[in-house]
Design a protein around this motif. Sequence first.
Motif, short mmCIF file in Angstrom:
data_model
loop_
_atom_site.label_atom_id
_atom_site.label_comp_id
_atom_site.label_asym_id
_atom_site.label_seq_id
_atom_site.Cartn_x
_atom_site.Cartn_y
_atom_site.Cartn_z
N PHE A 41 -21.63 20.22 -16.98
CA PHE A 41 -22.42 20.17 -18.22
C PHE A 41 -23.82 20.68 -17.92
O PHE A 41 -24.39 20.33 -16.90
N GLN B 58 -27.47 20.58 -19.45
CA GLN B 58 -28.28 19.99 -20.50
C GLN B 58 -29.72 19.86 -20.02
O GLN B 58 -29.96 19.43 -18.89
N ASN C 282 -24.79 18.56 -14.79
CA ASN C 282 -24.01 17.38 -14.48
C ASN C 282 -22.62 17.83 -14.06
O ASN C 282 -21.87 18.36 -14.87
N ALA D 259 -19.67 16.95 -13.95
CA ALA D 259 -18.84 15.87 -14.49
C ALA D 259 -17.46 15.84 -13.83
O ALA D 259 -16.93 14.78 -13.53
N GLU E 122 -13.31 4.41 -13.41
CA GLU E 122 -14.24 3.73 -14.31
C GLU E 122 -14.90 4.68 -15.28
O GLU E 122 -14.79 5.91 -15.16
N SER E 123 -15.55 4.10 -16.25
CA SER E 123 -16.16 4.85 -17.32
C SER E 123 -17.10 5.92 -16.78
O SER E 123 -17.89 5.66 -15.88
N GLY E 124 -16.99 7.12 -17.31
CA GLY E 124 -17.90 8.18 -16.90
C GLY E 124 -17.44 8.97 -15.69
O GLY E 124 -18.16 9.84 -15.21
N CYS E 125 -16.25 8.69 -15.17
CA CYS E 125 -15.83 9.38 -13.95
C CYS E 125 -15.25 10.75 -14.25
O CYS E 125 -14.92 11.50 -13.33
N GLY E 126 -15.10 11.10 -15.53
CA GLY E 126 -14.67 12.46 -15.85
C GLY E 126 -13.24 12.58 -16.34
O GLY E 126 -12.69 13.68 -16.40
N LYS E 127 -12.64 11.48 -16.72
CA LYS E 127 -11.25 11.52 -17.19
C LYS E 127 -11.13 12.33 -18.47
O LYS E 127 -10.28 13.23 -18.58
N SER E 128 -11.96 12.02 -19.44
CA SER E 128 -11.88 12.74 -20.71
C SER E 128 -12.22 14.20 -20.55
O SER E 128 -11.62 15.07 -21.18
N VAL E 129 -13.21 14.49 -19.71
CA VAL E 129 -13.60 15.88 -19.51
C VAL E 129 -12.44 16.65 -18.88
O VAL E 129 -12.16 17.79 -19.25
N PRO F 37 -16.99 20.26 -25.02
CA PRO F 37 -18.20 20.38 -25.83
C PRO F 37 -18.96 21.65 -25.47
O PRO F 37 -18.73 22.25 -24.41
N GLU G 72 -6.93 7.31 -23.67
CA GLU G 72 -7.11 5.91 -24.05
C GLU G 72 -6.64 5.66 -25.48
O GLU G 72 -7.41 5.24 -26.33
N HIS H 188 -7.57 2.41 -18.90
CA HIS H 188 -8.29 1.49 -18.02
C HIS H 188 -7.39 0.33 -17.65
O HIS H 188 -7.76 -0.51 -16.84
N PRO I 84 -25.23 10.39 -12.80
CA PRO I 84 -24.45 11.63 -12.67
C PRO I 84 -25.31 12.85 -12.34
O PRO I 84 -24.81 13.84 -11.82
N1 LIG Z 1 -20.45 15.77 -24.77
C1 LIG Z 1 -21.03 15.52 -23.58
N2 LIG Z 1 -22.29 15.94 -23.37
C2 LIG Z 1 -22.90 15.70 -22.19
N3 LIG Z 1 -22.33 15.07 -21.15
C3 LIG Z 1 -21.06 14.63 -21.31
C4 LIG Z 1 -20.35 14.84 -22.54
N4 LIG Z 1 -19.11 14.29 -22.41
C5 LIG Z 1 -19.07 13.78 -21.17
N5 LIG Z 1 -20.22 13.98 -20.49
C6 LIG Z 1 -20.53 13.59 -19.12
O1 LIG Z 1 -19.42 13.86 -18.30
C7 LIG Z 1 -19.19 12.80 -17.40
C8 LIG Z 1 -17.75 12.36 -17.51
O2 LIG Z 1 -17.52 11.85 -18.80
P1 LIG Z 1 -16.10 11.48 -19.38
O3 LIG Z 1 -16.24 11.33 -20.85
O4 LIG Z 1 -15.08 12.42 -18.89
O5 LIG Z 1 -15.85 10.06 -18.74
P2 LIG Z 1 -14.53 9.17 -18.88
O6 LIG Z 1 -13.98 9.04 -17.53
O7 LIG Z 1 -13.66 9.70 -19.94
O8 LIG Z 1 -15.17 7.79 -19.30
P3 LIG Z 1 -14.60 6.72 -20.35
O9 LIG Z 1 -13.65 5.90 -19.60
O10 LIG Z 1 -15.83 5.97 -20.72
O11 LIG Z 1 -14.00 7.48 -21.48
C9 LIG Z 1 -20.20 11.73 -17.70
O12 LIG Z 1 -21.23 11.79 -16.72
C10 LIG Z 1 -20.74 12.09 -19.04
O13 LIG Z 1 -22.11 11.77 -19.10
#
Ligand SMILES: Nc1ncnc2c1ncn2[C@@H]1O[C@H](COP(=O)(O)OP(=O)(O)OP(=O)(O)O)[C@@H](O)[C@H]1O
Lengths: 338, 319
Positions: free
Chosen positions: A16, A18, A23, A25, A44-51, A61, A189, A222, A288
């Motif tokens: 990312f 910004q 970042n 990610a 855990e939250s923020g580890c990059g699963k959704s990305v 994004p 999720e 989770h 991050p």
């Molecule tokens: N739209 C975005 N803009 C900026 N940074 C983002 C965006 N989406 C995710 N990130 C960053 O990418 C990293 C990974 O985020 P991600 O959403 O993949 O986490 P996750 O593992 O899915 O967490 P969760 O379990 O909370 O869903 C994080 O550091 C987050 O700050």
Amino acid sequence: MDSDVLVRVKNLQTFFYQNGRCNKAVNGVSFDIKRGKTLCVVGESGCGKSVTASSIMQLLPELSRIEKGSEITYFSEKGEIRIDQQKRNGKVMRSLRGSEFAMVFQDPMTSLNPVYTIGYQLAENLQYHTPLNRKERKKRSVGLLRDMGIPLPEERVDEYPHQFSGGMRQRAMIAMAMACNPKVLIADEPTTALDVTIQAQVFDLIMKLKKDRNTAIMLITHDMGVVSELADDVVVMYMGNVVEAGTLEDVFRSPSHPYTVALLRSIPILGKGRDQDINPIRGVTPDPYDRPSGCQFAPRCDFFKEGVCDKCMPDATSLSKTHSVRCWKFVGGSGYGN
Amino acid sequence: MFAYTIRRFLTLIPMILIMTFLIFLGMDLTPGDAVSFMASPEAMANMSQAQLAQLRESLGLNDPFFMRYLTWLGGVLHGDFGYSLTSGVPIKDIVLSRIPATLELSVAALLISTFLGTILGLVSAVRKGRPVDHILTITGMIGVSIPEFFLGLVALLLFAINLNWFPIGGRLRPEYTVYWDHMKNLILPALVLGVTMTAGVMRYTRSSMLDTINKDYIKTARSKGLPEWRINLVHGFRVALTPVVVLIGFRLPILIGGSVVIEQIFQWPGVGNEFLGAVRSQNYPLVMMIALFSVFAVLIASFIIDLLTAALDPRVQLD
Ligand SMILES: Nc1ncnc2c1ncn2[C@@H]1O[C@H](COP(=O)(O)OP(=O)(O)OP(=O)(O)O)[C@@H](O)[C@H]1O
Ligand SMILES: [Mg+2]
């Protein structure tokens, strides 16, 4: 090349950008999604699963991009497709999305368009990926809702999302995702926003679809209980890396990475009784934008060894044919002392 | 929907009562002899003081305030709005004669601003951060901040006086024979009024659209493999439009009230111009009645907005 691999993710890096900062990610993630199997991704939250999930769908994004050197390969019936090389919303991606790849999101309250009926949103999918005409699409939509266990589908198909309960909406979302019999269903999720009894129903539904239609599933969750029941393969992520990967057996029976061990210990497992030890992982997730220089988990690791763990992230070490881990402890001659 | 319409319509009644009451109160407090706008000037011309007093009595002017209000309201509901103080013409006739001109100008301006505003706003949002967006944003900002009288005067100077493309003002001329003849008089004021209203609509559409395209359901739509135009128009724009409709709806009252400034600059013989004249000549009954018309227009507009919002957004509770 195993013929049962459907999607191969190799060294995926999604960054990312910004405010002039980067970042990382997702920073070098590799795993396979196998035909007709369930892959669970935990961390855990923020580890990059959704990305990671969005990268596979090219639904990232605006401010992020898949870096050079990443490989996402889809082994389709017509040959290999390098997803990372496709234009984001180009023709290839559009034809894959909704037909071969489908996605179910976390919050069914916000992931359906409030101004169109469920039937309209379902039929839209069919309109772009099947030759069906309007009438057949309607019929198929009703059928899909019925398959998802929605009562009175003939009437509900003309209702708006706000007339559906949360669980119903998620079923409708799944119906939409399954409309064209995708090869891969990515569920990010899918039950976090639902209450517990509904969660079980939604998972039952996903598993039934997997069995009936041989759909491969990438499930982000989770809930370790869910993982232990549904997963064929498990990927454990930490700070943008896959730290451990293997079959359910590998990861749950012989967790090897200190993070996996800590993760499994930190989460109560339903049905194990109230006397289980719960040990939260000490420390906090690093910023991050300011990641540790060595192994990402080093600052929180009980097995941290100076001069080894803080130098750089180790490569994956194979523990068996299916089981791999990224930890200096398992790297021969690393100076870790074994 | 029908029941909703009826119910919403009924809520207009108390509002109308309150507004008419306030306007009547205003009229009662303004200086001047009420009889002079309640009776026609011919009737009053040759009357003695005694006859006038009797007329006052028979018009109910000596009644208590509240009774007078009811009598007046009854008259208004029957289309009796009283007489102009200056010309003695029935106010109803004055307003009715002015409404076509005002409608013409306002409808044209509303159409221009709605089409231009929503389309430019949409383009600006979809091309966010690109040159087109920057240009539109800057133009929009200038558009919002320029007062309409200034734009009107500049346009008049440039296109009517210097370039001589359009007549300098007015609406009808003796030599005009068919309806379309005066279109060239309409173009300039309609463009100026339309363009000044466009900027707001555009800014509003842009932000509403940006809001919408960040919603989760847009990602869902994309995950279904829909083409971008469909995502932007069918899923984004359609939702983004609802608040824009409300904004546009709140401008409907100018359909009746007219734009005082533009009508004045272009000597457009509409309600707004009449209003200004009435204020200048302290013709309070006429001022109040035009205010009353505008209030009606606002109420009707808000009624229409509510119906439109209900039609556009299925989540609006109809029962
Ligand atoms: N739209 C975005 N803009 C900026 N940074 C983002 C965006 N989406 C995710 N990130 C960053 O990418 C990293 C990974 O985020 P991600 O959403 O993949 O986490 P996750 O593992 O899915 O967490 P969760 O379990 O909370 O869903 C994080 O550091 C987050 O700050
Ligand atoms: Mg997530």
